[in-house]
Design a protein around this motif. Structure first.
Motif, PDB file in Angstrom:
ATOM      1  N   THR A 232     -10.007  -1.005   0.979  1.00 43.30           N
ATOM      2  CA  THR A 232     -10.212   0.383   0.585  1.00 43.30           C
ATOM      3  C   THR A 232     -10.339   1.192   1.869  1.00 43.30           C
TER       4      THR A 232
ATOM      5  N   GLN B 188       0.890   5.225   1.110  1.00 40.35           N
ATOM      6  CA  GLN B 188       0.185   6.209   1.927  1.00 40.35           C
ATOM      7  C   GLN B 188       0.864   7.562   1.766  1.00 40.35           C
TER       8      GLN B 188
ATOM      9  N   GLY C 154      -3.654  -2.452  -7.984  1.00 39.45           N
ATOM     10  CA  GLY C 154      -4.401  -1.213  -7.878  1.00 39.45           C
ATOM     11  C   GLY C 154      -4.142  -0.319  -9.064  1.00 39.45           C
TER      12      GLY C 154
ATOM     13  N   TYR D  67       0.848  -1.189   0.000  1.00 40.86           N
ATOM     14  CA  TYR D  67       0.000   0.000   0.000  1.00 40.86           C
ATOM     15  C   TYR D  67       0.885   1.241   0.000  1.00 40.86           C
TER      16      TYR D  67
ATOM     17  N   GLN E  13      -3.277  11.246   3.820  1.00 37.41           N
ATOM     18  CA  GLN E  13      -4.298  10.433   3.166  1.00 37.41           C
ATOM     19  C   GLN E  13      -4.301   9.006   3.728  1.00 37.41           C
TER      20      GLN E  13
ATOM     21  N   GLN F 196      -3.410   3.474  -0.067  1.00 40.40           N
ATOM     22  CA  GLN F 196      -3.976   3.065  -1.348  1.00 40.40           C
ATOM     23  C   GLN F 196      -3.346   1.743  -1.760  1.00 40.40           C
TER      24      GLN F 196
ATOM     25  N   LYS G  37      -8.291  -6.735  -1.529  1.00 44.14           N
ATOM     26  CA  LYS G  37      -7.710  -5.469  -1.149  1.00 44.14           C
ATOM     27  C   LYS G  37      -8.619  -4.751  -0.166  1.00 44.14           C
TER      28      LYS G  37
ATOM     29  N   SER H 297     -16.291   2.800  -1.820  1.00 45.64           N
ATOM     30  CA  SER H 297     -15.608   3.957  -1.261  1.00 45.64           C
ATOM     31  C   SER H 297     -15.898   4.023   0.234  1.00 45.64           C
TER      32      SER H 297
END
Lengths: 115, 113
Positions: free
Chosen positions: B102, A37, A58, A35, A41, A44, B100, B3
């Motif tokens: 979110t 970051q 992703g 991920y 934030q 992701q 994953k 989301s």
């Protein structure tokens, strides 16, 4: 029992360079996820690997790549670094349960600064 | 696409007071739901998770969260905050059998003495 270990903890690169980040999962965990970051934030999702195969990717450009080794450790590679790649890169390992729930254990991260 | 929204960017609470952090998600079915905490310079630590069953789940450090399907919410609560609870809190969802998480944008909690 060791948790998820990541190296290096901090690094500074310049634009256009390449970086390799490393991750060792918890013993017995066969899945590794990465991920990104960015400051301020939430993380992701970049990649997930399970049994050395990519299971998910992703919305990141092809400059980002990863692999998982036979001992389940993993590397994240980023080519042609941009200023926007500056972030904390988090690795997480997990046991994929029968329910499919993917309970992640995160490492402390590798903080990348691109100048 | 799923989301996650955490409406509060910052929350300041006095030590000993109660805390509630909001999380709303957008997803067609019931996802798996998580709360993580991140202390400065650290990775993420799992506080609690919801997969199914009882909609009120207990976690570590005295935290609990309630899943409300009708409101698509999974709010985190703690009855009495300690100074060590100052951190950033992230709500996350995973689609069933997905691969994953979110994450929401996070809520930073400051604790006043």
């Amino acid at each position: 029992d060791a948790g998820v270990t990541q190296s290096p903890t901090h690094l500074i690169k310049t634009r256009g360079q390449h970086v390799t980040l490393r991750c060792s999962p918890i013993s017995g965990h066969k899945s590794v996820s990465w991920y990104q970051q960015v400051l301020g934030q939430g993380p992701q999702f970049i990649f997930q690997y399970y049994e050395k195969e990519e299971r998910g990717r992703g919305n990141f450009p092809d400059r980002f790549s990863a692999r998982q080794f036979p001992n389940y450790s993993s590397e994240l590679n980023v080519n042609a670094l941009l200023l926007g790649d500056s972030a904390l890169y988090l690795c997480a390992s997990s046991l994929l349960g029968a329910s499919g729930a993917n309970v992640l254990t995160f490492g402390a991260g590798s903080r990348l600064t691109v100048l | 696409a799923q989301s996650v929204t955490q409406p509060d960017i910052h929350i300041t609470v006095s030590e000993g007071a109660s805390l509630e952090l909001r999380c709303n998600y957008s997803y067609g079915a019931t996802p798996y739901l998580f709360w993580y905490v991140q202390s400065p310079g650290q990775g993420l630590q799992l506080l609690l998770k919801y997969f199914s069953g009882d909609t009120l789940v207990q976690g570590i450090k005295g935290f609990e969260a309630e899943f409300k399907r009708s409101q698509s919410s999974f709010n985190l609560r703690k009855p009495s905050v300690h100074w060590s609870d100052a951190a950033e809190y992230f709500c996350a969802v995973e689609e069933a059998a997905g691969n994953k998480l979110t994450f929401g944008g996070g809520t930073r909690v400051l604790v006043k003495p």
